[in-house]
Scaffold this motif. Sequence first.
Motif, PDB file in Angstrom:
ATOM      1  N   GLY A 195       1.080  33.829   2.398  1.00  0.00           N
ATOM      2  CA  GLY A 195       2.069  32.804   2.691  1.00  0.00           C
ATOM      3  C   GLY A 195       3.034  32.610   1.548  1.00  0.00           C
ATOM      4  O   GLY A 195       3.418  31.490   1.210  1.00  0.00           O
ATOM      5  N   SER A 196       3.467  33.706   0.936  1.00  0.00           N
ATOM      6  CA  SER A 196       4.298  33.653  -0.274  1.00  0.00           C
ATOM      7  C   SER A 196       5.713  33.180  -0.009  1.00  0.00           C
ATOM      8  O   SER A 196       6.372  32.656  -0.909  1.00  0.00           O
ATOM      9  CB  SER A 196       4.339  35.038  -0.937  1.00  0.00           C
ATOM     10  OG  SER A 196       4.646  36.039   0.021  1.00  0.00           O
ATOM     11  N   GLY A 197       6.234  33.377   1.212  1.00  0.00           N
ATOM     12  CA  GLY A 197       7.544  32.856   1.570  1.00  0.00           C
ATOM     13  C   GLY A 197       8.703  33.662   1.000  1.00  0.00           C
ATOM     14  O   GLY A 197       8.513  34.672   0.319  1.00  0.00           O
ATOM     15  N   PRO A 198       9.925  33.196   1.249  1.00  0.00           N
ATOM     16  CA  PRO A 198      11.115  33.928   0.820  1.00  0.00           C
ATOM     17  C   PRO A 198      11.439  33.782  -0.661  1.00  0.00           C
ATOM     18  O   PRO A 198      12.234  34.552  -1.199  1.00  0.00           O
ATOM     19  CB  PRO A 198      12.228  33.306   1.676  1.00  0.00           C
ATOM     20  CG  PRO A 198      11.743  31.937   2.012  1.00  0.00           C
ATOM     21  CD  PRO A 198      10.258  32.036   2.110  1.00  0.00           C
ATOM     22  N   LEU A 199      10.835  32.794  -1.326  1.00  0.00           N
ATOM     23  CA  LEU A 199      11.085  32.552  -2.748  1.00  0.00           C
ATOM     24  C   LEU A 199       9.730  32.448  -3.454  1.00  0.00           C
ATOM     25  O   LEU A 199       9.248  31.350  -3.745  1.00  0.00           O
ATOM     26  CB  LEU A 199      11.890  31.255  -2.911  1.00  0.00           C
ATOM     27  CG  LEU A 199      12.419  30.893  -4.301  1.00  0.00           C
ATOM     28  CD1 LEU A 199      13.348  31.967  -4.829  1.00  0.00           C
ATOM     29  CD2 LEU A 199      13.120  29.542  -4.261  1.00  0.00           C
ATOM     30  N   PRO A 200       9.096  33.585  -3.725  1.00  0.00           N
ATOM     31  CA  PRO A 200       7.694  33.584  -4.192  1.00  0.00           C
ATOM     32  C   PRO A 200       7.538  33.260  -5.671  1.00  0.00           C
ATOM     33  O   PRO A 200       7.088  34.079  -6.475  1.00  0.00           O
ATOM     34  CB  PRO A 200       7.244  35.008  -3.872  1.00  0.00           C
ATOM     35  CG  PRO A 200       8.484  35.828  -3.997  1.00  0.00           C
ATOM     36  CD  PRO A 200       9.609  34.944  -3.520  1.00  0.00           C
ATOM     37  N   LEU A 201       7.889  32.038  -6.045  1.00  0.00           N
ATOM     38  CA  LEU A 201       7.806  31.636  -7.445  1.00  0.00           C
ATOM     39  C   LEU A 201       6.370  31.668  -7.955  1.00  0.00           C
ATOM     40  O   LEU A 201       6.128  32.053  -9.108  1.00  0.00           O
ATOM     41  CB  LEU A 201       8.393  30.227  -7.620  1.00  0.00           C
ATOM     42  CG  LEU A 201       9.864  30.046  -7.257  1.00  0.00           C
ATOM     43  CD1 LEU A 201      10.291  28.601  -7.541  1.00  0.00           C
ATOM     44  CD2 LEU A 201      10.748  31.010  -8.015  1.00  0.00           C
ATOM     45  N   SER A 202       5.424  31.263  -7.114  1.00  0.00           N
ATOM     46  CA  SER A 202       4.021  31.265  -7.547  1.00  0.00           C
ATOM     47  C   SER A 202       3.560  32.677  -7.868  1.00  0.00           C
ATOM     48  O   SER A 202       2.866  32.909  -8.872  1.00  0.00           O
ATOM     49  CB  SER A 202       3.124  30.667  -6.454  1.00  0.00           C
ATOM     50  OG  SER A 202       3.367  29.297  -6.291  1.00  0.00           O
ATOM     51  N   ALA A 203       3.941  33.630  -7.031  1.00  0.00           N
ATOM     52  CA  ALA A 203       3.547  35.021  -7.257  1.00  0.00           C
ATOM     53  C   ALA A 203       4.147  35.554  -8.551  1.00  0.00           C
ATOM     54  O   ALA A 203       3.485  36.251  -9.326  1.00  0.00           O
ATOM     55  CB  ALA A 203       3.982  35.880  -6.070  1.00  0.00           C
ATOM     56  N   VAL A 204       5.408  35.227  -8.803  1.00  0.00           N
ATOM     57  CA  VAL A 204       6.064  35.652 -10.043  1.00  0.00           C
ATOM     58  C   VAL A 204       5.341  35.057 -11.250  1.00  0.00           C
ATOM     59  O   VAL A 204       5.058  35.745 -12.243  1.00  0.00           O
ATOM     60  CB  VAL A 204       7.553  35.235 -10.041  1.00  0.00           C
ATOM     61  CG1 VAL A 204       8.174  35.461 -11.414  1.00  0.00           C
ATOM     62  CG2 VAL A 204       8.325  36.003  -8.974  1.00  0.00           C
ATOM     63  N   LEU A 205       5.012  33.778 -11.170  1.00  0.00           N
ATOM     64  CA  LEU A 205       4.330  33.112 -12.279  1.00  0.00           C
ATOM     65  C   LEU A 205       2.923  33.664 -12.492  1.00  0.00           C
ATOM     66  O   LEU A 205       2.480  33.830 -13.642  1.00  0.00           O
ATOM     67  CB  LEU A 205       4.269  31.606 -12.020  1.00  0.00           C
ATOM     68  CG  LEU A 205       5.548  30.854 -12.382  1.00  0.00           C
ATOM     69  CD1 LEU A 205       5.662  29.540 -11.624  1.00  0.00           C
ATOM     70  CD2 LEU A 205       5.590  30.603 -13.895  1.00  0.00           C
TER      71      LEU A 205
END
Length: 282
Positions: free
Chosen positions: A143-153
Amino acid sequence: MEYCSTTEPSKRISDLIALVIETYDVLQRESDLTPSNSAITKPISIFTEALRQIYTPEEVKYVMGNVEVATRQKGLLAKLSEAEYLMELFDSRHLCEQPEFGLASLFQYKNWRNYDSLVGEELKQLRRIIRSEEISAPIVFVGSGPLPLSAVLLHLRWNVSVICVDMDPDACEAASSLMERIHLSDNVHVVQGDGAEFDYASYQHVFIASLVTQKDKTLEQIRRTNPNALVAIRTAEGIRQLMYEAINEEAIAAAGWRLLGRTSPIANRVINSARFYRLCPE
């Protein structure tokens, strides 16, 4: 803090209940929930800030038990979820259109600090419960979505590969383009698919986003494909259940998942919290 009895709420709590009703009415009335519609952006911002405040258990009980709030909660969550998705899609595409945009620019994004705090708390828990042989294991973020800030972090802070799984093709396209622009596409991979059907056999760590529906089906798929995985599920507690759905911890425990750790929301910044689980040995 102003006292709030169960029979006579303070003005602060009466105002919060009125804000819930007002926000619900606006979201139901407006057909355009994108950030380009100023009629919804300001109410959502005000509502979000209200939920970031600290409330006593008695205040929370009063608000959540209010009939006007209770009858609107499900519909409110659905509309807020839609609005958040559309906001992230808009922002992701807008960022990619900027000629000088790069990873350093992402650090200046309006919600970056909130996500940084959220992921930071989650990684503190992960360090406490992780097995030594799993330190370098990649992470699946459902459920990372179109703006995956959590994944980047998670990638930047933990120095591991992250696989973003999302059902929505537009979200995946936007996220993939964003990762290419910030030169992280080799480390943060985007896969279109259903978390309830993904094969987790090669992945020891799974994060499940707050907006993922039917999380129980994703947990069952993890059980089938990798029963040894460590799973972090984002949830909401207290008054923040008016923005995100709370997981059913009793049902998860009854299904054989052992709670290993938890995070708490951070006042004035982080709304979500998380629970960490492994399956109990049979």
